[in-house]
Scaffold this motif. Structure first.
Motif, PDB file in Angstrom:
ATOM      1  N   ARG A 229      72.034 -48.525  36.124  1.00 27.81           N
ATOM      2  CA  ARG A 229      70.748 -48.104  36.671  1.00 27.81           C
ATOM      3  C   ARG A 229      69.746 -47.827  35.542  1.00 27.81           C
ATOM      4  O   ARG A 229      68.557 -48.146  35.656  1.00 27.81           O
ATOM      5  N   GLU A 233      66.209 -49.673  35.287  1.00 28.66           N
ATOM      6  CA  GLU A 233      64.929 -48.951  35.240  1.00 28.66           C
ATOM      7  C   GLU A 233      64.126 -49.324  34.004  1.00 28.66           C
ATOM      8  O   GLU A 233      62.892 -49.418  34.056  1.00 28.66           O
ATOM      9  N   ASP A 251      66.826 -51.622  42.874  1.00 28.34           N
ATOM     10  CA  ASP A 251      68.013 -51.009  43.451  1.00 28.34           C
ATOM     11  C   ASP A 251      69.255 -51.776  43.027  1.00 28.34           C
ATOM     12  O   ASP A 251      69.208 -52.983  42.761  1.00 28.34           O
TER      13      ASP A 251
END
Length: 323
Positions: A229, A233, A251
């Motif tokens: 993640r 990001e 996601d």
């Protein structure tokens, strides 16, 4: 034209000056008409010319006769028939707001379209089409185009869902941390900006316990997800730096990449994938997976070839990247 798809510092999609603009292969089938209507909207959206192409080959018996010395076969009837099919598609398009060119070419359909792609912003085809010597223009040809085309290839299914343009429907791109995936993300961001639509970035991740059973028991699954993640990001921040006015979300979705992207396509205005990418549990999202997405998607799919871009060099400055 089946050489390397890697090109140095050529801007993606609409920024690249071309001769043919938006090129769509047609063979008179419902699928090709759906593709042509979608291509019309894309050409008008971008202010680019539209080029309709159909291709034909000589029947096997005619080619055999030529080789046997029985004279040159007359292809006039075949060409005239191809022209009638092409004109029939043109008649269904109505009044256009952009220049229209339509051409009949002799040769293998896939080869003809790949040749056109060298001077096209976008190549468009349906998921399948007529059989017989007249074309093979869609179907198996559509599945071959993304591997060899020199520009992005849009594959359009038949039906109303092919023209999905609901307010708020996002452009969705599958990434896997590869350079190919980043090129696809750049092109997807551009497509979203053109449509004034949000961009959704997705990483497909099969359940770790099953996908990497060979890892030591000490591996913390949650830590692996958090690390992924963090990298995702960082990639989103890079995209925002290139497209500051674009709404971008991201996601990590549990599941096999093909299944994830096909499911995402249900709500996508456009689903974007690259031509190839990493193997392993992080994705295999590109390459053979793109074929699965093309085959089963519920809406238009854009397959982006790998094109070197100077913006890729800036990605590392935004944080961790995939190895």
């Amino acid at each position: 034209m089946t050489g390397s798809q890697e090109q140095d510092n050529i801007p993606l999609n609409v920024d690249r000056a071309t001769t043919h603009g938006i090129v769509v292969g047609v063979d008179g089938s419902e699928q090709s008409v759906s593709a042509a209507k979608w291509a019309v909207r894309e050409a008008e959206l971008r202010g680019l010319p539209l080029t309709l192409v159909t291709a034909y080959t000589m029947p096997v018996f005619a080619a055999s006769a030529l080789e046997a010395g029985y004279g040159v076969p007359d292809d006039t009837l075949i060409r005239d028939g191809a022209m009638q099919v092409l004109q029939g598609v043109v008649n269904q398009l109505g009044t256009l707001q952009v220049p229209l060119v339509h051409r009949v070419e002799m040769g293998d359909a896939a080869g003809v379209l790949v040749d056109y792609s060298a001077e096209a912003n976008l190549l468009v085809a349906g998921t399948r089409g007529r059989g017989g010597f007249f074309g093979r223009l869609l179907g198996s040809v559509a599945s071959a185009l993304p591997a060899h085309a020199k520009c992005p290839v849009a594959i359009i299914p038949k039906g109303e869902h092919a023209s999905r343009a609901e307010a708020g429907a996002p452009v969705i791109v599958g990434v896997d941390g590869s350079e190919q995936g980043r090129v696809a993300a750049l092109d997807a961001a551009l497509e979203a900006e053109i449509r004034q639509a949000p961009l959704r970035v997705v990483i497909a991740m099969p359940p770790i316990s099953g996908a990497v059973a060979w890892l030591p028991a000490t591996v913390d699954e949650q830590s692996m997800v958090e690390e992924m993640r963090e990298k995702l990001e960082a990639g989103v921040e890079w995209l925002r730096s290139e497209f500051p006015s674009l709404e971008i979300t991201a996601d990590i979705v549990d599941g096999v990449p093909v299944d994830v992207m096909v499911n995402e396509s249900r709500t996508a205005r456009l689903t974007v994938v690259g031509t190839r990418g990493h193997g392993g549990f992080t994705g295999a999202l590109l390459g053979s997976t793109s074929q699965g997405v093309i085959t089963h998607a519920h809406g238009p799919v854009l397959v982006v070839p790998y094109i070197k871009d100077s913006r890729l060099a800036r990605r590392a400055s935004f944080g961790p990247t995939f190895s």
